[in-house]
Design a protein around this motif. Structure first.
Motif, mmCIF file in Angstrom:
data_model
loop_
_atom_site.group_PDB
_atom_site.id
_atom_site.type_symbol
_atom_site.label_atom_id
_atom_site.label_comp_id
_atom_site.label_asym_id
_atom_site.label_seq_id
_atom_site.Cartn_x
_atom_site.Cartn_y
_atom_site.Cartn_z
ATOM 1 N N ALA A 148 0.896 -1.454 -0.084
ATOM 2 C CA ALA A 148 0.065 -0.080 -0.102
ATOM 3 C C ALA A 148 0.826 1.121 0.069
ATOM 4 C CB ALA A 148 -1.006 0.035 1.012
ATOM 5 N N PHE A 149 1.996 1.040 0.579
ATOM 6 C CA PHE A 149 2.854 2.449 0.537
ATOM 7 C C PHE A 149 3.547 2.567 -0.762
ATOM 8 C CE2 PHE A 149 5.240 -1.053 2.410
ATOM 9 C CZ PHE A 149 6.400 -1.170 1.162
ATOM 10 N N MET A 150 3.397 1.883 -1.683
ATOM 11 C CA MET A 150 4.131 2.064 -2.893
ATOM 12 C C MET A 150 3.125 3.006 -3.875
ATOM 13 S SD MET A 150 6.024 -1.227 -4.284
ATOM 14 C CE MET A 150 6.585 -0.442 -5.812
ATOM 15 N N GLU A 151 3.601 4.042 -4.473
ATOM 16 C CA GLU A 151 2.690 5.062 -5.112
ATOM 17 C C GLU A 151 2.258 4.338 -6.446
ATOM 18 O OE1 GLU A 151 1.315 7.809 -4.265
ATOM 19 O OE2 GLU A 151 2.032 7.550 -2.433
ATOM 20 N N THR A 152 3.266 3.933 -7.082
ATOM 21 C CA THR A 152 3.059 3.246 -8.589
ATOM 22 C C THR A 152 3.517 1.575 -8.422
ATOM 23 O OG1 THR A 152 5.168 4.164 -9.435
ATOM 24 C CG2 THR A 152 3.191 5.361 -9.727
#
Length: 156
Positions: A148-152
């Motif tokens: 969830a903490f990865m933007e893309t």
């Protein structure tokens, strides 16, 4: 009578016990019905009866044929595989399918008697590719692939 195969003896008793339990449970809690109009107990009773019958065959075989002794029970695999499944359930949403599967495979593999990093890594790669292709792409289930903490997410 002498038990020649203790492993088959205990397996047969276990099959008989589980089969009898489900047969009795289904018969006491659900309606049986008929072969033409099957009730909710029909299928569990047939499967439970079949399992108990197969257990009886295995039990009889334990008295007739030589077999291996029952190995010493080890709690480590049971505990680590159970812990891995619980971890997977808790971290699937925040960490995504890839990292949750990584934890599942590696923690479960620690429960085995021979742990080889290369084999476990290959198993993880095959399992994650299969999971993404079948569940995310094929069935279009809304599993988060990346944390969830990865933007893309590079895997789309």
């Amino acid at each position: 009578m002498k038990i020649k195969s203790p492993k088959d003896f205990w397996a047969g008793l276990m099959f008989i016990g589980v089969g009898a339990f489900f047969t009795i449970w289904a018969l006491t809690h659900y309606q049986m019905g008929t072969a033409v109009r099957m009730g909710p107990a029909y299928f569990p009773v047939l499967l439970g009866g079949l399992l108990a019958f197969l257990g009886l065959l295995v039990l009889i075989e334990a008295f007739a044929m030589e077999g291996p002794k029952v190995p010493r029970f080890s709690f480590r695999p049971l505990i680590l595989i159970s812990v891995a499944c619980v971890i997977y359930g808790y971290v699937m949403k925040p960490l995504g399918l890839v990292l949750a599967t990584l934890l599942l495979v590696f923690v479960s593999a620690l429960g085995g008697h021979e742990f080889k990093w290369k084999e476990v890594a290959i198993l993880f790669l095959v399992l994650i590719v299969f999971s993404i292709l079948v569940f995310v792409k094929g069935l279009t289930l809304p599993f988060p692939v990346c944390p969830a903490f990865m933007e893309t997410c590079p895997i789309r």
